[in-house]
Write an enzyme that holds these catalytic residues in place. Structure first.
Site, short mmCIF file in Angstrom:
data_model
loop_
_atom_site.label_atom_id
_atom_site.label_comp_id
_atom_site.label_asym_id
_atom_site.label_seq_id
_atom_site.Cartn_x
_atom_site.Cartn_y
_atom_site.Cartn_z
N SER A 1 40.12 42.67 33.63
CA SER A 1 40.92 43.07 34.79
C SER A 1 42.09 43.93 34.35
O SER A 1 42.63 43.75 33.24
CB SER A 1 41.43 41.79 35.44
OG SER A 1 42.49 42.08 36.32
N TYR B 1 45.44 32.92 35.01
CA TYR B 1 44.23 33.72 35.23
C TYR B 1 44.24 34.97 34.35
O TYR B 1 43.28 35.26 33.63
CB TYR B 1 44.12 34.13 36.71
CG TYR B 1 43.10 35.22 36.93
CD1 TYR B 1 41.74 34.97 36.83
CD2 TYR B 1 43.51 36.54 37.17
CE1 TYR B 1 40.81 35.98 36.99
CE2 TYR B 1 42.58 37.56 37.33
CZ TYR B 1 41.23 37.27 37.24
OH TYR B 1 40.31 38.28 37.38
N LYS C 1 41.82 36.34 30.89
CA LYS C 1 41.15 37.63 30.68
C LYS C 1 41.58 38.24 29.34
O LYS C 1 40.74 38.72 28.57
CB LYS C 1 41.48 38.58 31.83
CG LYS C 1 40.88 38.16 33.16
CD LYS C 1 39.36 38.15 33.11
CE LYS C 1 38.73 37.59 34.35
NZ LYS C 1 37.29 37.33 34.24
P1 NAD Z 1 33.46 35.66 42.78
O1 NAD Z 1 34.21 34.39 42.84
O2 NAD Z 1 32.90 36.21 44.05
O3 NAD Z 1 32.27 35.55 41.72
C1 NAD Z 1 32.33 34.72 40.60
C2 NAD Z 1 31.06 33.90 40.57
O4 NAD Z 1 31.07 33.06 39.41
C3 NAD Z 1 30.91 32.99 41.78
O5 NAD Z 1 29.62 33.18 42.34
C4 NAD Z 1 31.07 31.58 41.21
O6 NAD Z 1 30.30 30.64 41.93
C5 NAD Z 1 30.60 31.77 39.78
N1 NAD Z 1 31.15 30.83 38.79
C6 NAD Z 1 32.45 30.53 38.53
N2 NAD Z 1 32.54 29.66 37.51
C7 NAD Z 1 31.26 29.41 37.10
C8 NAD Z 1 30.69 28.60 36.10
N3 NAD Z 1 31.45 27.86 35.28
N4 NAD Z 1 29.35 28.58 35.96
C9 NAD Z 1 28.56 29.34 36.77
N5 NAD Z 1 29.03 30.11 37.75
C10 NAD Z 1 30.38 30.14 37.91
O7 NAD Z 1 34.42 36.74 42.07
P2 NAD Z 1 34.24 38.31 41.87
O8 NAD Z 1 35.31 38.97 42.64
O9 NAD Z 1 32.83 38.69 42.06
O10 NAD Z 1 34.65 38.42 40.34
C11 NAD Z 1 33.70 38.47 39.29
C12 NAD Z 1 34.43 38.58 37.98
O11 NAD Z 1 35.25 39.75 37.98
C13 NAD Z 1 35.36 37.41 37.68
O12 NAD Z 1 35.30 37.12 36.29
C14 NAD Z 1 36.72 37.95 38.05
O13 NAD Z 1 37.75 37.32 37.34
C15 NAD Z 1 36.58 39.41 37.64
N6 NAD Z 1 37.51 40.29 38.35
C16 NAD Z 1 37.54 40.31 39.71
C17 NAD Z 1 38.46 41.13 40.37
C18 NAD Z 1 38.53 41.13 41.88
O14 NAD Z 1 39.54 41.60 42.42
N7 NAD Z 1 37.52 40.68 42.61
C19 NAD Z 1 39.33 41.95 39.65
C20 NAD Z 1 39.26 41.93 38.26
C21 NAD Z 1 38.35 41.09 37.61
N1 UFG Z 2 49.26 42.49 49.86
C1 UFG Z 2 49.90 42.39 51.07
N2 UFG Z 2 49.49 41.41 51.93
C2 UFG Z 2 48.47 40.57 51.66
C3 UFG Z 2 47.81 40.68 50.42
C4 UFG Z 2 48.24 41.66 49.54
O1 UFG Z 2 50.84 43.13 51.36
O2 UFG Z 2 48.16 39.70 52.49
C5 UFG Z 2 49.65 43.57 48.93
C6 UFG Z 2 50.11 43.09 47.57
O3 UFG Z 2 51.49 42.80 47.60
C7 UFG Z 2 49.76 44.28 46.68
C8 UFG Z 2 48.49 44.84 47.34
O4 UFG Z 2 48.51 44.35 48.67
O5 UFG Z 2 50.76 45.26 46.75
C9 UFG Z 2 47.21 44.39 46.66
O6 UFG Z 2 47.21 42.97 46.55
P1 UFG Z 2 45.88 42.13 46.21
O7 UFG Z 2 46.26 40.69 46.28
O8 UFG Z 2 44.75 42.59 47.05
O9 UFG Z 2 45.56 42.58 44.73
P2 UFG Z 2 46.41 42.48 43.37
O10 UFG Z 2 46.62 43.88 42.91
O11 UFG Z 2 47.58 41.63 43.53
O12 UFG Z 2 45.41 41.72 42.39
C10 UFG Z 2 44.01 42.00 42.30
C11 UFG Z 2 43.25 40.71 42.00
C12 UFG Z 2 43.57 40.20 40.63
C13 UFG Z 2 43.29 41.25 39.62
C14 UFG Z 2 44.01 42.53 39.96
C15 UFG Z 2 43.49 43.59 39.03
O13 UFG Z 2 43.60 39.72 42.95
O14 UFG Z 2 42.73 39.12 40.34
O15 UFG Z 2 43.74 42.93 41.31
O16 UFG Z 2 44.09 44.76 39.21
F1 UFG Z 2 43.69 40.85 38.41
#
Ligand code: NAD
Ligand code: UFG
Length: 333
Positions: free
Chosen positions: A124, A148, A152
């Site tokens: 991330s 979290y 990472k």
């Molecule tokens: P998500 O929660 O939709 O998907 C994660 C999946 O992993 C889920 O289906 C969950 O059931 C499964 N899971 C969790 N722990 C597990 C375990 N111990 N064994 C088997 N399955 C397990 O999340 P996502 O948004 O698809 O994110 C996927 C990956 O990308 C994550 O590692 C997350 O940290 C990373 N990531 C997400 C974002 C974001 O904003 N969505 C940003 C940066 C990184």
């Molecule tokens: N925000 C609002 N209102 C809301 C939610 C968010 O104003 O209800 C704003 C936040 O303050 C920020 C922007 O929208 O300025 C984006 O916020 P998000 O919560 O959507 O995303 P973040 O950038 O905080 O974080 C996300 C994921 C993290 C990841 C990161 C990687 O949640 O897990 O992006 O860049 F690590």
């Protein structure tokens, strides 16, 4: 190739399964469904017309993971499985460290044991901390503000050290910026449990009337309109980046930012959503959210030059596709 996709039933994982299958790869999913539903894999099959082998397992359990590696000759692993809610990680740090680190270690161990030399890890942009923008892969990482983010950064180090000790192992660390949107079929998308933490799912839930009002966290940042700026990336572009990464993976470590390279403010995103979808999204300005950074976006040039990957979809595509998915959810698909 035959790819093990951990967390493949989740948001980014399910979109990546679609792109892998459409590129002709075979997909095996391992997911314990702690934050997803099995139906998303049914939707993957519906979109692609191809089958997915599914193991409902916890990837922190070594024996069950080993059974998968023993039963299938894998060519690669894409490790999405993990817990991802920043706020929850402050309340339950141990669950986050345990789940996210033990899973990475077990999958790495099994990859080495069974000679699976392509490992793609979901990292991330949070690992950059409050750095100068645009974020570049070569930057020195700064501490993150929550467990979290630390999982990472630590997982990245575990994988890098493993490669140092075994030069035949290949790892690609993908640092995602802010994934949003949904598959254009509207069949898969982001389905947060409870109140969404992230901006886009909150917007779609307000638009559909599930929630009354969006809170915008701060309008006194040093940005174009005072609201926070992020690099939003369409989840389908992100998924395609995984296919390219796993296909090009070689021994050693590579790190790629997956973002568009462009920043969008909260107000810009909300207004684009309203215009494109012809809907109203009531909002109010609230105080800043603790731990938020004012503005960041990617330098995405390395992925373009080395992987040939580029984010093609626009903010308009993102808001349109996110809304289509929300509507389908409301209609029961
Ligand atoms: P998500 O929660 O939709 O998907 C994660 C999946 O992993 C889920 O289906 C969950 O059931 C499964 N899971 C969790 N722990 C597990 C375990 N111990 N064994 C088997 N399955 C397990 O999340 P996502 O948004 O698809 O994110 C996927 C990956 O990308 C994550 O590692 C997350 O940290 C990373 N990531 C997400 C974002 C974001 O904003 N969505 C940003 C940066 C990184
Ligand atoms: N925000 C609002 N209102 C809301 C939610 C968010 O104003 O209800 C704003 C936040 O303050 C920020 C922007 O929208 O300025 C984006 O916020 P998000 O919560 O959507 O995303 P973040 O950038 O905080 O974080 C996300 C994921 C993290 C990841 C990161 C990687 O949640 O897990 O992006 O860049 F690590």
């Amino acid at each position: 190739m035959r790819i093990l996709v951990t967390g493949g039933a989740g948001y980014i994982g399910s979109h990546t399964c679609v792109e892998l299958l459409e590129a002709g790869h075979e997909v095996i999913v391992a997911d314990n469904l702690c934050n997803s539903r099995k139906e998303s894999l049914e939707m993957v099959k519906r979109i692609t017309g191809k089958d997915v082998l599914f193991y409902e397992v916890d990837v922190t359990e070594e024996q069950v993971v080993e059974k998968i590696f023993r039963s299938h000759r894998l060519d690669g692993v894409i490790h999405f499985a993990g817990l991802k809610a920043v706020g929850e990680s402050l309340e339950k740090p141990l669950s986050y460290y345990y789940n996210n680190l033990v899973s990475t270690m077990i999958l790495t161990k099994m990859s080495l044991k069974y000679d699976v030399n392509r490992f793609v890890f979901s990292s991330s942009a949070t690992v950059y901390g409050d750095n100068t923008v645009p974020f570049k892969e070569t930057m020195k990482l700064l501490p993150t503000t929550n467990p979290y983010g630390e999982t990472k950064a630590m997982s990245e180090r575990i994988l890098m050290d493993t490669v140092k000790a075994d030069q035949s192992f290949g790892v690609t660390l993908l640092r995602y910026f802010n994934p949003v949107g949904a598959h254009e079929s509207g069949l898969i998308g982001e389905e947060p449990n409870g109140a969404p933490n992230n901006l886009m799912p909150f917007i779609t839930q307000v638009a559909s009337g599930r929630r009354e009002k969006l809170s915008i966290f701060g309008n006194d940042y040093d940005t174009v309109d005072g609201t926070g700026v992020r690099d939003y990336i369409h989840v389908v572009d992100l998924a395609k980046g995984h296919v390219m990464a796993v296909e090009k993976l070689k021994p050693g470590v590579e790190i790629y930012n997956l973002g568009t390279g462009r920043g969008t403010s909260v107000l810009e995103l909300v207004h684009t959503f309203m215009e494109v979808n012809e809907l109203d999204v009531p909002y109010e300005i609230r105080e800043r959210r603790q731990g938020d950074i004012s503005s960041y976006y990617a330098d995405a040039s390395k992925a373009r030059i080395e992987l040939g990957w580029i984010a093609e979809k626009t903010i308009e595509d993102m808001v349109r596709d996110a809304w289509r998915f929300e509507k389908k959810q409301a209609e029961g698909k």
